[in-house]
Design a protein around this motif. Structure first.
Motif, PDB file in Angstrom:
ATOM      1  N   GLU A 573       0.814  -1.214   0.000  1.00  0.00           N
ATOM      2  CA  GLU A 573       0.000   0.000   0.000  1.00  0.00           C
ATOM      3  C   GLU A 573       0.851   1.269   0.000  1.00  0.00           C
ATOM      4  O   GLU A 573       0.324   2.367  -0.141  1.00  0.00           O
ATOM      5  CB  GLU A 573      -0.906   0.071   1.237  1.00  0.00           C
ATOM      6  N   CYS A 574       2.148   1.123   0.206  1.00  0.00           N
ATOM      7  CA  CYS A 574       3.002   2.311   0.267  1.00  0.00           C
ATOM      8  C   CYS A 574       3.449   2.684  -1.147  1.00  0.00           C
ATOM      9  O   CYS A 574       4.397   2.096  -1.679  1.00  0.00           O
ATOM     10  CB  CYS A 574       4.210   2.035   1.161  1.00  0.00           C
ATOM     11  N   SER A 575       2.749   3.660  -1.740  1.00  0.00           N
ATOM     12  CA  SER A 575       3.057   4.026  -3.127  1.00  0.00           C
ATOM     13  C   SER A 575       4.415   4.726  -3.197  1.00  0.00           C
ATOM     14  O   SER A 575       4.897   5.263  -2.201  1.00  0.00           O
ATOM     15  CB  SER A 575       1.966   4.931  -3.678  1.00  0.00           C
ATOM     16  N   ASP A 576       5.016   4.706  -4.374  1.00  0.00           N
ATOM     17  CA  ASP A 576       6.343   5.310  -4.548  1.00  0.00           C
ATOM     18  C   ASP A 576       6.362   6.759  -4.099  1.00  0.00           C
ATOM     19  O   ASP A 576       7.338   7.243  -3.524  1.00  0.00           O
ATOM     20  CB  ASP A 576       6.760   5.254  -6.027  1.00  0.00           C
ATOM     21  N   ASN A 577       5.258   7.423  -4.360  1.00  0.00           N
ATOM     22  CA  ASN A 577       5.140   8.840  -4.047  1.00  0.00           C
ATOM     23  C   ASN A 577       5.411   9.168  -2.568  1.00  0.00           C
ATOM     24  O   ASN A 577       5.911  10.243  -2.248  1.00  0.00           O
ATOM     25  CB  ASN A 577       3.727   9.275  -4.434  1.00  0.00           C
ATOM     26  N   ILE A 578       5.065   8.235  -1.703  1.00  0.00           N
ATOM     27  CA  ILE A 578       5.180   8.549  -0.267  1.00  0.00           C
ATOM     28  C   ILE A 578       6.300   7.771   0.409  1.00  0.00           C
ATOM     29  O   ILE A 578       6.483   7.851   1.631  1.00  0.00           O
ATOM     30  CB  ILE A 578       3.850   8.289   0.482  1.00  0.00           C
ATOM     31  N   LYS A 579       7.059   7.020  -0.379  1.00  0.00           N
ATOM     32  CA  LYS A 579       8.127   6.217   0.236  1.00  0.00           C
ATOM     33  C   LYS A 579       9.188   7.091   0.900  1.00  0.00           C
ATOM     34  O   LYS A 579       9.636   6.809   2.009  1.00  0.00           O
ATOM     35  CB  LYS A 579       8.812   5.336  -0.823  1.00  0.00           C
ATOM     36  N   GLU A 580       9.588   8.165   0.196  1.00  0.00           N
ATOM     37  CA  GLU A 580      10.696   8.956   0.728  1.00  0.00           C
ATOM     38  C   GLU A 580      10.374   9.570   2.092  1.00  0.00           C
ATOM     39  O   GLU A 580      11.187   9.466   3.018  1.00  0.00           O
ATOM     40  CB  GLU A 580      11.106  10.026  -0.282  1.00  0.00           C
ATOM     41  N   PRO A 581       9.201  10.201   2.243  1.00  0.00           N
ATOM     42  CA  PRO A 581       8.903  10.729   3.585  1.00  0.00           C
ATOM     43  C   PRO A 581       8.894   9.658   4.664  1.00  0.00           C
ATOM     44  O   PRO A 581       9.383   9.886   5.774  1.00  0.00           O
ATOM     45  CB  PRO A 581       7.508  11.343   3.441  1.00  0.00           C
ATOM     46  N   ILE A 582       8.390   8.491   4.343  1.00  0.00           N
ATOM     47  CA  ILE A 582       8.355   7.421   5.359  1.00  0.00           C
ATOM     48  C   ILE A 582       9.784   7.008   5.729  1.00  0.00           C
ATOM     49  O   ILE A 582      10.099   6.792   6.904  1.00  0.00           O
ATOM     50  CB  ILE A 582       7.560   6.197   4.841  1.00  0.00           C
ATOM     51  N   VAL A 583      10.645   6.928   4.715  1.00  0.00           N
ATOM     52  CA  VAL A 583      12.039   6.571   5.005  1.00  0.00           C
ATOM     53  C   VAL A 583      12.690   7.627   5.901  1.00  0.00           C
ATOM     54  O   VAL A 583      13.357   7.302   6.893  1.00  0.00           O
ATOM     55  CB  VAL A 583      12.848   6.402   3.693  1.00  0.00           C
ATOM     56  N   LEU A 584      12.463   8.892   5.571  1.00  0.00           N
ATOM     57  CA  LEU A 584      13.036   9.963   6.403  1.00  0.00           C
ATOM     58  C   LEU A 584      12.568   9.838   7.851  1.00  0.00           C
ATOM     59  O   LEU A 584      13.352   9.976   8.796  1.00  0.00           O
ATOM     60  CB  LEU A 584      12.620  11.337   5.865  1.00  0.00           C
ATOM     61  N   LEU A 585      11.277   9.595   8.006  1.00  0.00           N
ATOM     62  CA  LEU A 585      10.729   9.488   9.363  1.00  0.00           C
ATOM     63  C   LEU A 585      11.314   8.289  10.096  1.00  0.00           C
ATOM     64  O   LEU A 585      11.645   8.373  11.283  1.00  0.00           O
ATOM     65  CB  LEU A 585       9.201   9.384   9.301  1.00  0.00           C
ATOM     66  N   ALA A 586      11.452   7.186   9.376  1.00  0.00           N
ATOM     67  CA  ALA A 586      12.005   5.985  10.011  1.00  0.00           C
ATOM     68  C   ALA A 586      13.443   6.243  10.457  1.00  0.00           C
ATOM     69  O   ALA A 586      13.828   5.913  11.583  1.00  0.00           O
ATOM     70  CB  ALA A 586      11.938   4.804   9.053  1.00  0.00           C
ATOM     71  N   LEU A 587      14.218   6.865   9.582  1.00  0.00           N
ATOM     72  CA  LEU A 587      15.608   7.149   9.953  1.00  0.00           C
ATOM     73  C   LEU A 587      15.670   8.102  11.144  1.00  0.00           C
ATOM     74  O   LEU A 587      16.463   7.906  12.066  1.00  0.00           O
ATOM     75  CB  LEU A 587      16.363   7.754   8.756  1.00  0.00           C
ATOM     76  N   LEU A 588      14.815   9.105  11.117  1.00  0.00           N
ATOM     77  CA  LEU A 588      14.837  10.069  12.220  1.00  0.00           C
ATOM     78  C   LEU A 588      14.472   9.386  13.537  1.00  0.00           C
ATOM     79  O   LEU A 588      15.118   9.603  14.563  1.00  0.00           O
ATOM     80  CB  LEU A 588      13.878  11.240  11.931  1.00  0.00           C
ATOM     81  N   PHE A 589      13.442   8.553  13.486  1.00  0.00           N
ATOM     82  CA  PHE A 589      13.062   7.857  14.721  1.00  0.00           C
ATOM     83  C   PHE A 589      14.164   6.913  15.182  1.00  0.00           C
ATOM     84  O   PHE A 589      14.578   6.937  16.345  1.00  0.00           O
ATOM     85  CB  PHE A 589      11.748   7.091  14.520  1.00  0.00           C
ATOM     86  N   GLY A 590      14.651   6.092  14.247  1.00  0.00           N
ATOM     87  CA  GLY A 590      15.658   5.091  14.610  1.00  0.00           C
ATOM     88  C   GLY A 590      16.952   5.714  15.097  1.00  0.00           C
ATOM     89  O   GLY A 590      17.540   5.262  16.091  1.00  0.00           O
ATOM     90  N   ALA A 591      17.375   6.772  14.420  1.00  0.00           N
ATOM     91  CA  ALA A 591      18.654   7.390  14.775  1.00  0.00           C
ATOM     92  C   ALA A 591      18.553   8.209  16.050  1.00  0.00           C
ATOM     93  O   ALA A 591      19.440   8.158  16.906  1.00  0.00           O
ATOM     94  CB  ALA A 591      19.146   8.259  13.625  1.00  0.00           C
ATOM     95  N   SER A 592      17.471   8.978  16.205  1.00  0.00           N
ATOM     96  CA  SER A 592      17.394   9.806  17.412  1.00  0.00           C
ATOM     97  C   SER A 592      17.207   8.925  18.642  1.00  0.00           C
ATOM     98  O   SER A 592      17.761   9.205  19.701  1.00  0.00           O
ATOM     99  CB  SER A 592      16.312  10.883  17.292  1.00  0.00           C
ATOM    100  N   ALA A 593      16.451   7.848  18.501  1.00  0.00           N
ATOM    101  CA  ALA A 593      16.319   6.923  19.636  1.00  0.00           C
ATOM    102  C   ALA A 593      17.658   6.261  19.939  1.00  0.00           C
ATOM    103  O   ALA A 593      17.977   6.013  21.112  1.00  0.00           O
ATOM    104  CB  ALA A 593      15.241   5.885  19.354  1.00  0.00           C
ATOM    105  N   ALA A 594      18.457   5.996  18.912  1.00  0.00           N
ATOM    106  CA  ALA A 594      19.779   5.391  19.139  1.00  0.00           C
ATOM    107  C   ALA A 594      20.695   6.375  19.873  1.00  0.00           C
ATOM    108  O   ALA A 594      21.425   5.990  20.789  1.00  0.00           O
ATOM    109  CB  ALA A 594      20.396   4.956  17.820  1.00  0.00           C
ATOM    110  N   VAL A 595      20.640   7.647  19.484  1.00  0.00           N
ATOM    111  CA  VAL A 595      21.471   8.642  20.161  1.00  0.00           C
ATOM    112  C   VAL A 595      21.048   8.764  21.628  1.00  0.00           C
ATOM    113  O   VAL A 595      21.881   8.842  22.528  1.00  0.00           O
ATOM    114  CB  VAL A 595      21.387  10.011  19.437  1.00  0.00           C
ATOM    115  N   GLN A 596      19.738   8.739  21.854  1.00  0.00           N
ATOM    116  CA  GLN A 596      19.263   8.808  23.241  1.00  0.00           C
ATOM    117  C   GLN A 596      19.735   7.627  24.068  1.00  0.00           C
ATOM    118  O   GLN A 596      19.895   7.725  25.273  1.00  0.00           O
ATOM    119  CB  GLN A 596      17.737   8.834  23.269  1.00  0.00           C
ATOM    120  N   ASN A 597      19.889   6.485  23.413  1.00  0.00           N
ATOM    121  CA  ASN A 597      20.341   5.277  24.115  1.00  0.00           C
ATOM    122  C   ASN A 597      21.771   4.932  23.723  1.00  0.00           C
ATOM    123  O   ASN A 597      22.117   3.761  23.600  1.00  0.00           O
ATOM    124  CB  ASN A 597      19.399   4.119  23.794  1.00  0.00           C
ATOM    125  N   SER A 598      22.589   5.968  23.544  1.00  0.00           N
ATOM    126  CA  SER A 598      23.924   5.743  23.005  1.00  0.00           C
ATOM    127  C   SER A 598      24.746   4.819  23.900  1.00  0.00           C
ATOM    128  O   SER A 598      25.527   4.007  23.407  1.00  0.00           O
ATOM    129  CB  SER A 598      24.640   7.070  22.791  1.00  0.00           C
TER     130      SER A 598
END
Lengths: 699, 699
Positions: A573-598
């Motif tokens: 269901e994730c069309s190409d049009n919206i893939k990039e924003p979802i990827v950005l959000l995933a990276l932001l969540f994953g990375a910022s949570a990793a920094v918090q738990n460094s």
């Protein structure tokens, strides 16, 4: 003052047009908001149904909500009760799935109503569905348990001195064979039923949790339907004492009360006997297995995960739209216009990782929902004992996952609401900007249907016991494959790249979160095993490893959330049009949570110190990127102004005028009522130091 | 139900006596509570004064506070105003230090009253004291500015569209030489004065912040006294529009309002002219240096650090006493009595590090207070420009430290309150257990007198600019010696011990916190320098390093707090009897904060991964040790039941009875008022499915 005076300092006092400020954010959109909405909501059918339901509510005069801060507790309760009939009629006339969806949306609009209706529908009816025999169910439906015609139910579990530990309840239900009745009794004041939603002003019947006592033997806590009031007069029945629990932190729409029973007699058939039965001669037959009460508990938790995501959307809509409207200080040369809040790095760091977290909760909620529905179907169709056992394993896992997710997501959303509130500056403290009451209403989610700390510990216990199972070569729960891998290979992987795009890549972070989660679970398990080897019982060993277990559960749930968001890109269901924003959000969540738990990442040796610094810089970059689409992402949540119910979250950005108008409409001018009696005497009082006869001391 | 039934399962339903449970905690005390109280409060004189002040309040019928959840906003406002006169009389008749102490205690009892009185006393009078000439001061005192006889002031700074950035205010004060008057005007709706405490129902005069416009030139924001109401009739004066801002998250005791001025004329002499003067012919003389408004700002922040500590004491009293009373589940063999909450490891980890943090805030507040008082004296006695310059350096440092501490401590206390609330389980959600309203009242501390994020950034800016100074060989602020050492030696130290008692030792942690703090400041400074070298302006470089700066400030303040608590043991007032508990608390605070920031400690190479695990185990041990004295530590806060104002924090432990009685007293039984109009029609309604004529389709 002439107009030329104003021109003297045009730049310093120029206030950018709020509506224009917001509209600018929507120019040249980088993705299709409509497609994103469909993806978030699950289908275009859901989106259309959402619009229809919100429109019905907005047009219904009983559903006015913008004056809540100014109405009294008794008005609020009365207005809430007026809304019950319309919703009850929907319950009778639409499909279960449509009605459940309706309730999930109602919870965003008016959480207090949701609770008041939910006590009857979810808890009272849920008790009947879970524990009544078919003929008992039929009897209570005939009496009006579904239609609310003739009866309204409440749920009498907690007592003044007893909450989470149901087995410790004191209320008794003693069987009297001579009359074929149970005697329901409150033996002490700590046994008083407490917090009972709907008891103070609404319910005619209560599903009472009480200790079954037959022939002096205590069979533990069972459920009994006890009439409370005459439905025609609302007079309390004999032996029933009820009081109002009064003001709460939030959700004052629901009338929580206390109940004491003094030797109240009910027919034997009012005990719900699906599992345990008591015959007329006092023979008690108990089921071979402990009651499968899991199902009902999971349902509530699944609902609360989705409610967390939806409430977070509402809070973030207010904070992010306002941040795109409000200008403050200037980062440019002297005389430049003030800068948008959303353009400040700290404001981005404050809100955008939370926006990413909200998306993660949304997709985790969808996944949990699907798993729960599959499970429920499998439970129904399982025939053989082997099939049933397999399903029960899944049930255990979902029970643990839903416990951890409920705790994590309700805490996360409570934090999101308060961060959003604080991000409004002083205006966040006004009752009319929506976030203070949102906090007050939401806070109870962290406590009811399982206190979050206890749920986290349950989840941690499951993780430790699963580890124990792997090591003994037993089955692996689906979502714990990473743990099996780590514990069987007896080593955790390491990220060896120095390339920032690899270090902060979807797959690297997936592996990393799995690794850190496994690391913390193995640490908890090691501690547990050590305590067992020192001779402690299982329960004692679990208690001795409680802090590590709690931490492990947090890491596991964070990993689960990150995986759900990162995997969302792969969904059909994730069309190409919206893939990039979802990827950005995933990276932001994953990375910022990793920094918090460094610390955890470095200790597990997945990332080294340098890589953590790389992630830190990447979080800065990601904030800048997500900032560009922040308002579009908010728009894709697609909640109308009526639902957002805050001038600060208006779609058109007309923040100040609508805020001012609302405040004026709800607080019309009137003279100070206590001027003559209090203020005037103060202003006109005489002081000891005033002129007057002087008292001298003779000497 | 016969008594033998109850005996059938005595263990499962036995509820331990709450009063006995609490009293047991006080047996064989390990230190003198009385000496600890004296140490916490600063002197036995302070303790006696505290008792006297609390007793006066408790006996005054205007100071009843236990029914607040049940009274309306207008009742609350009226009752609050009734209390003003008594406190104003104290202001006239006691020493400044006694009165300030009184106000700090009143803030714990009734934060909303504190605000209402404080707006006049702190803000309005503060504006006069800071910015009026001596003869202006004399004039307003004659009018009643001190006695509240004849006038009550409010403080008109913030506007609907402008908060933290005072320089961006829009209200104008245009000089009209022909009449020797200023014309005060609100040019736009965003220029409406907003949040003005006391404006809606109390104030006769307002200290208005407005742009001084003389001969078309804008001189920036100055302060003007503008009459609002006729003190004899309370009618609004011509050109004044005032409205009520209505319901807030908390502190509804104070009547915040909005004000619009429409060409309101005031005499030229109503402009406060200590610094900037406007002559009758429109000549403007401005002071050579920017206004020394620092002093007033610091005062507010110093107060809020002490209020954070005091409010945390109140919250922790409720949570910890209840945790010593409440029993839940059992950790022993089946049939054992339920376990005290305080005996669970997770409950200890949840509350005891916060208790340690509260002690740290208490001593940091004392230190800050002392430094501020010394500074104020030095400012008064400084004669030469060189002396003044030295004092101004101290002023800058205290300004930065107080900004960081205010932000950190108000956030910390808000968190403590909510953690305490959640630790009560469901009862935390009741308005009668005290913590929900405490949260709602306290929340505003994070925003007013400087939004916390902005203050943290200011503190971070000072740290980065100080680093820049050291590197250029300039003076070192007192509390930054550790930073100078680190930056001059160009290396940070490392803990090389494996001995758990050394790793978790007072001195090791002092060095460690200094080191980690220096590490994070140097990182922020490095980023800042990089941006400067890339050609950014100072302001842009600070903005580009905002996230690192914010983080550095958090580390610095944590280090400051830890040092204050660890150093408290060396104070001469710290008798041997109470040294050990203080050491335990310092270790618990320092070690648990280090574990929380483990990534930072490992990255700075002060601790390695193994040492972090050592600290983790030590935190477990310390929790067990502090648990043994937790109730005694709470007792040493020495707040009477009246002040705690929660049945859950009662000194005698009689939690359940007093809670139940309070709820019953405030919510007496009454019939459901909307039964006939709303509930009965619902219960008796007919449904579409009911029997009746059937409509068939002919075909």
């Amino acid at each position: 003052m002439s107009s030329s005076n104003q021109k003297a300092t045009p730049k310093a006092i120029e206030v950018p047009n709020p509506m224009q400020s917001l509209e600018n954010e929507r120019r040249n959109p980088l993705f299709s908001v409509k497609e994103m909405t469909t993806f978030i909501d699950g289908s275009s059918k859901n989106v259309a149904l959402k619009h229809a339901i919100f429109q019905e509510l907005e047009r219904d005069p009983n559903w006015i909500i913008d004056d809540y801060p100014n109405i009294s507790l008794s008005e609020l309760r009365e207005r809430t009760m007026k809304k019950v009939q319309g919703v009850a009629d929907k319950l009778m006339n639409e499909s279960r799935s449509t009605f459940m969806y309706r309730m999930s949306l109602i919870s965003v609009v008016d959480p207090g109503f949701w609770t008041r209706f939910g006590v009857h529908m979810g808890l009272f009816l849920g008790a009947l569905q879970g524990q009544a025999t078919p003929s008992q169910m039929n009897y209570w439906v005939q009496k009006g348990a579904l239609s609310l015609r003739g009866m309204i139910g409440c749920f009498g579990m907690t007592e003044l001195g007893h909450g989470s530990n149901v087995a410790g309840l004191e209320t008794t239900a003693t069987f009297d064979a001579s009359s074929d009745q149970f005697v329901i009794h409150t033996p002490t004041s700590t046994a008083t039923k407490w917090w009972i939603g709907g008891a103070a002003q609404t319910a005619t019947h209560c599903a009472v949790f009480a200790r079954l006592i037959v022939k002096n033997k205590d069979y533990g806590v069972k459920t009994f339907i006890v009439p409370l009031r005459n439905p025609q007069t609302f007079e309390l029945l004999s032996g029933i004492n009820i009081g109002d629990i009064g003001k709460k932190m939030g959700r004052d729409q629901i009338d929580n009360g206390w109940i004491q029973f003094t030797n109240v007699r009910i027919p034997r058939s009012y005990m719900l006997m699906k599992y345990t039965q008591v015959s007329s001669d006092g023979k008690v037959s108990e089921p071979p297995m402990a009651q499968l009460a899991y199902g009902a508990l999971i349902m509530g938790r699944v609902t609360m995960v989705s409610d967390s995501a939806n409430t977070a959307k509402k809070a973030l809509t207010i904070a992010i739209r306002y941040a795109a409207v409000r200008h403050q200080f200037s980062t440019g040369p002297i005389g430049s216009p003030e800068t948008k809040l959303l353009d400040y790095a700290t404001h981005q760091h404050r809100l955008l990782p939370l926006l990413a977290q909200c998306f993660a909760m949304n997709f985790a909620s969808k996944k949990l929902n699907t798993e729960y529905e599959t499970l429920s179907k499998n439970l129904e169709i399982a025939k053989s004992p082997i099939e049933t056992k397999l399903v029960l394993n899944d049930l255990k896992e979902i029970h643990a996952t839903s416990a951890g997710l409920k705790a994590f997501c309700t805490w996360a959303t409570l934090n999101i609401i308060d961060q959003c509130r604080q991000s409004l500056g002083g205006h966040g403290y006004s009752a009319y900007t929506g976030l203070s009451s949102m906090y007050q209403d939401f806070a109870v989610h962290c406590t009811w249907e399982g206190d979050n700390t206890i749920l986290m510990l349950q989840c941690g216990r499951f993780l430790v016991s699963s580890t124990e199972s792997f090591l003994k070569g037993k089955d692996t729960p689906k979502n714990l494959n990473y743990l099996k891998k780590a514990s069987s290979e007896n080593k955790l992987s390491t990220c060896s790249s120095d390339d920032p795009d690899v270090v902060c890549g979807l797959e690297t972070l997936k592996e990393g979160w799995a690794c850190v989660s496994a690391y913390s679970i193995l640490r908890a398990h090691k501690l547990y095993s050590k305590k067992i080897s020192e001779g402690l019982t299982q329960d004692q060993a679990y208690e001795a490893s409680a802090a590590a277990r709690l931490h492990a559960a947090k890491m596991h749930v964070t990993a689960y959330l990150y995986h759900c968001l990162a995997d969302a890109v792969q969904l059909p269901e994730c069309s190409d049009n919206i893939k990039e924003p979802i990827v950005l959000l995933a990276l932001l969540f994953g990375a910022s949570a990793a920094v918090q738990n460094s610390g955890e990442f470095i200790q597990s040796r997945y990332f080294n110190s340098k890589q953590i610094n790389t992630l830190r810089n990447k979080v800065d970059d990601l904030c800048v990127k997500v900032r560009k689409i922040a308002v579009l992402l908010i728009d894709s949540f697609d909640y109308p102004d009526y639902v957002i119910n805050s001038p600060f979250g208006r779609k058109d950005g007309n923040v100040y005028d609508s805020y001012f108008n609302l405040v004026k409409r709800l607080n019309p001018y009137k003279p100070v009522p206590y001027f003559d009696t209090v203020i005037k005497p103060l202003l006109n009082r005489s002081l000891e130091t005033d002129d007057g006869p002087k008292l001298e001391i003779d000497n």
